[in-house]
Motif scaffolding. Structure first.
Motif, mmCIF file in Angstrom:
data_model
loop_
_atom_site.group_PDB
_atom_site.id
_atom_site.type_symbol
_atom_site.label_atom_id
_atom_site.label_comp_id
_atom_site.label_asym_id
_atom_site.label_seq_id
_atom_site.Cartn_x
_atom_site.Cartn_y
_atom_site.Cartn_z
ATOM 1 N N ALA A 173 0.833 -1.212 0.000
ATOM 2 C CA ALA A 173 0.000 0.000 0.000
ATOM 3 C C ALA A 173 0.863 1.255 0.000
ATOM 4 C CB ALA A 173 -0.917 -0.024 1.219
ATOM 5 N N LEU A 174 1.911 1.239 0.805
ATOM 6 C CA LEU A 174 2.783 2.422 0.889
ATOM 7 C C LEU A 174 3.526 2.672 -0.421
ATOM 8 C CD1 LEU A 174 4.181 1.817 4.487
ATOM 9 C CD2 LEU A 174 2.619 3.643 3.777
ATOM 10 N N VAL A 175 3.989 1.611 -1.054
ATOM 11 C CA VAL A 175 4.661 1.750 -2.366
ATOM 12 C C VAL A 175 3.673 2.294 -3.399
ATOM 13 C CG1 VAL A 175 5.646 0.436 -4.292
ATOM 14 C CG2 VAL A 175 6.470 0.029 -1.965
ATOM 15 N N SER A 176 2.390 1.953 -3.216
ATOM 16 C CA SER A 176 1.351 2.432 -4.138
ATOM 17 C C SER A 176 0.888 3.844 -3.819
ATOM 18 C CB SER A 176 0.145 1.476 -4.094
ATOM 19 O OG SER A 176 0.524 0.168 -4.461
ATOM 20 N N GLY A 177 1.487 4.471 -2.789
ATOM 21 C CA GLY A 177 1.151 5.850 -2.455
ATOM 22 C C GLY A 177 -0.018 6.002 -1.513
ATOM 23 N N LYS A 178 -0.446 4.912 -0.893
ATOM 24 C CA LYS A 178 -1.567 4.982 0.042
ATOM 25 C C LYS A 178 -1.090 5.515 1.394
ATOM 26 C CE LYS A 178 -4.154 2.878 -3.031
ATOM 27 N NZ LYS A 178 -5.185 3.627 -3.798
ATOM 28 N N HIS A 179 -2.026 6.135 2.128
ATOM 29 C CA HIS A 179 -1.735 6.624 3.483
ATOM 30 C C HIS A 179 -2.313 5.648 4.494
ATOM 31 C CE1 HIS A 179 -1.243 9.197 6.943
ATOM 32 N NE2 HIS A 179 -2.548 9.091 7.212
ATOM 33 N N VAL A 201 6.329 -5.428 -6.463
ATOM 34 C CA VAL A 201 7.292 -5.381 -7.571
ATOM 35 C C VAL A 201 6.640 -4.778 -8.823
ATOM 36 C CG1 VAL A 201 8.559 -6.846 -9.194
ATOM 37 C CG2 VAL A 201 8.740 -7.258 -6.733
ATOM 38 N N GLU A 202 5.423 -5.193 -9.093
ATOM 39 C CA GLU A 202 4.710 -4.672 -10.262
ATOM 40 C C GLU A 202 4.542 -3.156 -10.167
ATOM 41 O OE1 GLU A 202 0.856 -6.360 -10.664
ATOM 42 O OE2 GLU A 202 0.329 -5.196 -12.442
ATOM 43 N N LYS A 203 4.196 -2.671 -8.976
ATOM 44 C CA LYS A 203 4.004 -1.224 -8.793
ATOM 45 C C LYS A 203 5.326 -0.475 -8.965
ATOM 46 C CE LYS A 203 1.271 2.195 -7.924
ATOM 47 N NZ LYS A 203 0.122 2.497 -8.805
ATOM 48 N N LEU A 204 6.397 -1.022 -8.414
ATOM 49 C CA LEU A 204 7.710 -0.360 -8.518
ATOM 50 C C LEU A 204 8.149 -0.212 -9.967
ATOM 51 C CD1 LEU A 204 9.510 -2.148 -5.549
ATOM 52 C CD2 LEU A 204 9.048 0.312 -5.713
ATOM 53 N N LYS A 255 9.980 4.221 5.111
ATOM 54 C CA LYS A 255 11.377 4.390 4.689
ATOM 55 C C LYS A 255 11.778 3.296 3.703
ATOM 56 C CE LYS A 255 12.932 6.582 9.001
ATOM 57 N NZ LYS A 255 13.738 6.388 10.247
ATOM 58 N N LEU A 256 11.328 2.070 3.988
ATOM 59 C CA LEU A 256 11.648 0.968 3.074
ATOM 60 C C LEU A 256 10.991 1.198 1.714
ATOM 61 C CD1 LEU A 256 12.828 -1.775 2.345
ATOM 62 C CD2 LEU A 256 10.886 -2.871 3.517
ATOM 63 N N ALA A 257 9.745 1.656 1.732
ATOM 64 C CA ALA A 257 9.052 1.941 0.469
ATOM 65 C C ALA A 257 9.823 2.983 -0.341
ATOM 66 C CB ALA A 257 7.629 2.426 0.746
ATOM 67 N N GLU A 258 10.334 4.021 0.346
ATOM 68 C CA GLU A 258 11.083 5.063 -0.362
ATOM 69 C C GLU A 258 12.416 4.523 -0.889
ATOM 70 O OE1 GLU A 258 9.718 7.875 -1.135
ATOM 71 O OE2 GLU A 258 7.932 7.240 -0.046
ATOM 72 N N ARG A 259 13.056 3.631 -0.116
ATOM 73 C CA ARG A 259 14.317 3.036 -0.593
ATOM 74 C C ARG A 259 14.063 2.170 -1.822
ATOM 75 N NH1 ARG A 259 16.947 0.502 4.793
ATOM 76 N NH2 ARG A 259 18.647 -0.098 3.373
ATOM 77 N N LEU A 260 12.954 1.460 -1.830
ATOM 78 C CA LEU A 260 12.617 0.641 -3.001
ATOM 79 C C LEU A 260 12.370 1.513 -4.233
ATOM 80 C CD1 LEU A 260 10.293 -1.977 -1.269
ATOM 81 C CD2 LEU A 260 12.364 -2.539 -2.564
ATOM 82 N N LYS A 261 11.694 2.626 -4.032
ATOM 83 C CA LYS A 261 11.399 3.519 -5.158
ATOM 84 C C LYS A 261 12.677 4.166 -5.693
ATOM 85 C CE LYS A 261 6.726 4.836 -3.649
ATOM 86 N NZ LYS A 261 5.889 5.964 -3.151
#
Length: 429
Positions: A220-226, A278-281, A242-248
């Motif tokens: 959800a976080l990687v997808s931009g959800k709050h 992975v698909e979202k990234l 933080k992990l979501a941002e590192r992945l992006k």
């Protein structure tokens, strides 16, 4: 022609003891035929290659017999059966081809000893597909590795040595600068994730049964959800953010998992969260999944079954055509429900993987060092690919098949020879 009675050092040996199929081993053979791994060893390769060979002979009901009589008994038992089950399936590609031939001729059902864990991945492939990578791509491109629910090295001992902290890569990447994050699991040994520069990995632990929530939150976080919550399964949402941002921000992130370690309800949904992340990234950067498997020949088994029948294991020829049903054709269920009236257990690699105890007659065709808790109706020891005979095995990433070398002479029959003889007998009864 190689003289197996001579002492020698054999280089570039591929090891089928796990799915990495490391092909850089050096093995010394003595004149007596004993083997020692002298370079690039690990606990699994030592156990596989250095197990002393003790001559073994076929058995009928626990009594010593000969190959001809044992095959004849197997044919007699199989010919009377209405619904045979061929399980185990721990073998190489050539052996699996023979399994498929016998399954069709005997109207049998097939399943692998790792069927339960393998199906967790196969369900996702069949349901939604996935974007996954190869070990070679990981070795040469990854800059951020997220390990989900496992330490990896319990299953694949040399993974970090060969794939993450390798000294060279094709694109001159500073591999020692790679980042490693462990997500989920408790009390994991994360020492393998420490970089050559001494940088420790990030560890975000949680109980395994809470991993579905954690992977869903990260997706959800990687997808931009709050997220309104401040923590998920004991992990602060700020740490997941933080992990979501590192992945992006990564140029080539990889999210790795081992299906065998995900022994939780509906594990396929957790894997689907990983592959969905992975698909979202991949909408903005490059990322891949890495489903690590391949132990006991399971990747080769479902690939061979798929290209011959159109289906992976847990399929059946009882209706005279390939029929796939991952629930009804599981070994555990068929034995519990007494739907199989005979079982053939195939296990060429690991003598410790015994057939499940059952009251149906069992024919075991496998490693000569097998010791049984329940005496099988027939036991036929066969040659081990990569030790006693040449062979071909699929690597964990399912994209590369490597040749296995013959290292010693034991005189044991191959699985193909035994199964082909049984099949010929069944067809003439």
């Amino acid at each position: 022609m190689e003289n197996f009675a001579e002492a020698a050092t054999i280089n570039a040996v591929a090891c089928p003891a796990c799915g990495l199929l490391c092909d850089d081993l050096s093995i010394e053979r003595s004149a007596s035929g004993s083997l020692n791994v002298v370079k690039k060893n690990c606990a699994k390769s030592v156990a596989f290659f250095e197990r002393p060979y003790k001559p073994s002979q076929p058995q009928i009901a626990g009594q010593a017999s000969d190959l001809k009589a044992a095959i004849a008994e197997a044919i007699a038992l199989l010919s009377k059966a209405k619904h045979p089950l061929i399980s185990g399936l721990s073998t190489d590609i050539q052996g699996m081809r023979a399994v498929m031939n016998l399954a069709e001729s005997a109207s049998a059902t097939i399943d692998h000893m790792n069927g339960k864990s393998s199906m967790r991945n196969l369900y996702v492939v069949q349901n939604s597909g996935w974007q996954v990578t190869t070990l070679t791509e990981v070795r040469n491109r990854v800059d951020l590795l997220v390990v989900v629910g496992t330490d990896i090295v319990s299953y694949f001992s040399r993974f970090f040595e060969r794939m993450i902290w390798n000294s060279e890569s094709m694109f001159d990447q500073d591999t020692s600068a790679r980042e490693v994050v462990y997500l989920g699991g408790q009390n994991l040994d994360t020492s393998a994730g420490i970089s050559p520069k001494g940088v420790k990995p990030t560890v975000l632990p949680c109980d395994m049964d809470r991993l579905p929530e954690v992977t869903a939150a990260l997706r959800a976080l990687v997808s931009g959800k709050h997220l309104v919550a401040t923590e998920v399964a004991g992990i602060a949402v700020s740490d997941l953010q933080k992990l979501a941002e590192r992945l992006k921000a990564a140029k080539y992130s990889v999210m790795a998992w081992v299906a065998s370690s995900l022994d939780i309800k509906h594990a396929e949904l957790t894997i689907q969260n990983i592959t969905g992340t992975v698909e979202k990234l991949n909408q903005t950067t490059r990322s891949s999944g890495l489903p690590l498997s391949g132990n006991d020949g399971d990747v080769g088994a479902y690939n061979t079954s798929s290209w011959i029948s159109g289906y992976p294991f847990r399929s059946s020829y009882r209706r005279a055509h390939p029929d796939y049903d991952p629930y009804h054709y599981s070994t555990e269920r068929m034995l519990e429900e007494h739907e199989a009236d005979i079982m053939i257990w195939v296990n060429s690699y690991n003598p410790d993987r015994l057939p499940p105890e059952t009251d149906v007659p069992t024919i075991v065709i496998g490693h000569p060092a097998m010791k049984f808790k329940q005496t099988p109706a027939v036991f036929i020891p066969v040659a081990t690919p990569g030790l006693d005979i040449t062979g071909t095995q699929f690597r964990s990433d399912s994209s590369v098949a490597l040749p296995l070398k013959k290292l010693r002479e034991t005189g044991l029959p191959t699985l193909t020879e035994v199964l082909s003889a049984i099949e010929a007998g069944v067809l003439t009864v």
